[in-house]
Design a protein around this motif. Structure first.
Motif, PDB file in Angstrom:
ATOM      1  N   VAL A  38       0.849  -1.196   0.000  1.00 29.23           N
ATOM      2  CA  VAL A  38       0.000   0.000   0.000  1.00 29.23           C
ATOM      3  C   VAL A  38       0.886   1.248   0.000  1.00 29.23           C
ATOM      4  CG1 VAL A  38      -1.739   1.317   1.283  1.00 29.23           C
ATOM      5  CG2 VAL A  38      -1.849  -1.183   1.227  1.00 29.23           C
ATOM      6  N   ARG A  39       0.573   2.185  -0.868  1.00 34.01           N
ATOM      7  CA  ARG A  39       1.353   3.420  -0.957  1.00 34.01           C
ATOM      8  C   ARG A  39       1.007   4.367   0.185  1.00 34.01           C
ATOM      9  NH1 ARG A  39       0.932   4.885  -7.458  1.00 34.01           N
ATOM     10  NH2 ARG A  39       2.019   2.993  -8.222  1.00 34.01           N
ATOM     11  N   ARG A  40       2.047   4.995   0.723  1.00 37.12           N
ATOM     12  CA  ARG A  40       1.870   5.961   1.800  1.00 37.12           C
ATOM     13  C   ARG A  40       2.730   7.191   1.504  1.00 37.12           C
ATOM     14  NH1 ARG A  40      -0.668   3.973   6.256  1.00 37.12           N
ATOM     15  NH2 ARG A  40       0.146   5.682   7.531  1.00 37.12           N
ATOM     16  N   ILE A  41       2.306   8.332   2.064  1.00 34.83           N
ATOM     17  CA  ILE A  41       3.007   9.599   1.836  1.00 34.83           C
ATOM     18  C   ILE A  41       3.788   9.974   3.094  1.00 34.83           C
ATOM     19  CG2 ILE A  41       2.745  12.042   1.272  1.00 34.83           C
ATOM     20  CD1 ILE A  41       0.025  11.340   0.037  1.00 34.83           C
ATOM     21  N   PRO A  42       5.105  10.113   3.006  1.00 34.97           N
ATOM     22  CA  PRO A  42       5.867  10.575   4.180  1.00 34.97           C
ATOM     23  C   PRO A  42       5.358  11.939   4.637  1.00 34.97           C
ATOM     24  CG  PRO A  42       7.336   9.702   2.493  1.00 34.97           C
ATOM     25  CD  PRO A  42       5.981   9.791   1.865  1.00 34.97           C
ATOM     26  N   VAL A  43       5.272  12.139   5.936  1.00 33.19           N
ATOM     27  CA  VAL A  43       4.724  13.383   6.480  1.00 33.19           C
ATOM     28  C   VAL A  43       5.502  14.595   5.989  1.00 33.19           C
ATOM     29  CG1 VAL A  43       4.359  14.699   8.602  1.00 33.19           C
ATOM     30  CG2 VAL A  43       3.741  12.283   8.519  1.00 33.19           C
ATOM     31  N   ASP A  44       6.830  14.499   5.982  1.00 30.78           N
ATOM     32  CA  ASP A  44       7.629  15.661   5.561  1.00 30.78           C
ATOM     33  C   ASP A  44       7.399  15.998   4.091  1.00 30.78           C
ATOM     34  OD1 ASP A  44       8.837  13.301   4.786  1.00 30.78           O
ATOM     35  OD2 ASP A  44      10.885  14.031   5.073  1.00 30.78           O
ATOM     36  N   ILE A  45       7.199  14.987   3.252  1.00 29.16           N
ATOM     37  CA  ILE A  45       6.919  15.223   1.829  1.00 29.16           C
ATOM     38  C   ILE A  45       5.557  15.905   1.669  1.00 29.16           C
ATOM     39  CG2 ILE A  45       6.542  14.149  -0.413  1.00 29.16           C
ATOM     40  CD1 ILE A  45       9.435  14.055   0.517  1.00 29.16           C
ATOM     41  N   PHE A  46       4.563  15.432   2.430  1.00 29.21           N
ATOM     42  CA  PHE A  46       3.229  16.025   2.369  1.00 29.21           C
ATOM     43  C   PHE A  46       3.258  17.480   2.815  1.00 29.21           C
ATOM     44  CE2 PHE A  46      -0.796  17.167   4.395  1.00 29.21           C
ATOM     45  CZ  PHE A  46      -1.703  16.889   3.388  1.00 29.21           C
ATOM     46  N   GLU A  47       3.932  17.762   3.928  1.00 28.93           N
ATOM     47  CA  GLU A  47       3.973  19.127   4.452  1.00 28.93           C
ATOM     48  C   GLU A  47       4.710  20.060   3.504  1.00 28.93           C
ATOM     49  OE1 GLU A  47       2.296  20.260   6.821  1.00 28.93           O
ATOM     50  OE2 GLU A  47       1.570  18.383   7.675  1.00 28.93           O
TER      51      GLU A  47
END
Length: 302
Positions: free
Chosen positions: A130-139
């Motif tokens: 399952v794909r997930r987005i790193p928090v730092d990348i999202f921010e």
């Protein structure tokens, strides 16, 4: 004397080994124990062990699982859940979002977020396929764009059940299509009373705002399931009837809109928050201004 000393040493060795064994057992668990903890079948549990996701060791000819490494693995995955235990993925959720979680933060559908990540070729990680987005990348992405804003509050599962109704269910109660209700919410003046958000890929309406919407007009209302003939007739009429009703209303009508007593409406009128006019001996309230005021203060009104 020598024999007594030898017996004492043997006894001490046995006690030491017993203590070491107990310590080892406290820091490990057997595969059957892990299977019971996660509610797995025998084959699934051994398949999980042989993937080397956590440390194992052979003790007394039996395979045992290191508890510390098991808990570390459990906190960084979301596929397996302890039976009656804490939620998995605690550490994983602290450092990354699923696309659905990130979409909930923005109040959009996760398909829209997938498209953004794909079109802008942004970084993601894959956990349990399952794909997930790193928090730092999202921010970083969020700070560099101005098309989306974070929602002020993401409802919990309990709040969803108690305080919200999904758009489809609300439309079913009114006997209209989901698209029709969505159009009312977007384009009709009175539709702005419907306080909605997107969560888990569904649009939800607060029950308070839905009740206010019902009180504020007399075209759409909850129909009796058995009244199919009336429902069919109303469905034909609703496309041509305007939601705009009379400009001024009585205090009794205002009280019904807000779901409060007439005396409460009188106190509100005295505060001067909305326009009132005299009609003979009766004081009347400007309907739209009253609705706007209710919408702004809905949490304390309904």
């Amino acid at each position: 004397m020598s024999e007594v000393k030898d017996l004492t040493e043997i006894r001490q060795q046995i006690q030491q080994r017993s203590a070491e064994q107990k310590l080892t057992q406290r820091s490990t668990m057997s595969v059957p124990e892990m299977r019971k903890l996660l509610g797995l079948k025998k084959t699934d549990s051994y398949w999980l062990v042989h993937k080397n996701l956590f440390k194992t060791q052979i003790i007394g000819g039996m395979m045992r699982i290191d508890l510390e490494s098991f808990e570390k693995w459990y906190a960084n995955q979301v596929k397996y859940k302890k039976v009656g235990g804490e939620e998995p993925g605690k550490e994983l959720r602290e450092k990354s979002y699923s696309f659905k979680e990130a979409a909930n933060i923005l109040g959009i559908h996760d398909c829209d977020l997938y498209d953004i990540w794909k079109n802008e070729k942004l970084e993601y990680i894959t956990v349990d396929f399952v794909r997930r987005i790193p928090v730092d990348i999202f921010e970083k992405w969020y700070a560099d764009q101005d098309a989306y804003r974070k929602v002020t509050h993401i409802p919990t599962a309990e709040e969803m059940e108690n305080d919200y109704i999904c758009l489809q269910d609300a439309a079913d109660l009114l006997g209209i299509s989901r698209e029709k209700l969505a159009k009312i919410a977007r384009s009709e003046e009175i539709g702005r009373l419907l306080d909605s958000t997107i969560c888990n890929n569904k649009r939800w309406i607060t029950r308070k705002s839905f009740q206010l919407f019902l009180n504020a007009q007399n075209v759409y209302y909850i129909l009796d399931d058995g009244d199919e003939q009336e429902k069919s007739q109303m469905l034909q009429e609703k496309d041509t009837v305007s939601l705009e009703i009379k400009e001024y209303i009585s205090r009794q009508e205002a009280a019904e809109l807000a779901g409060v007593s007439v005396s409460t409406v009188t106190k509100w009128m005295q505060s001067g928050e909305f326009q009132c006019v005299g009609a003979g001996k009766v004081l009347r309230v400007h309907r739209q201004q009253f609705l706007n005021w209710l919408n702004e203060h809905r949490e304390g009104v309904i």
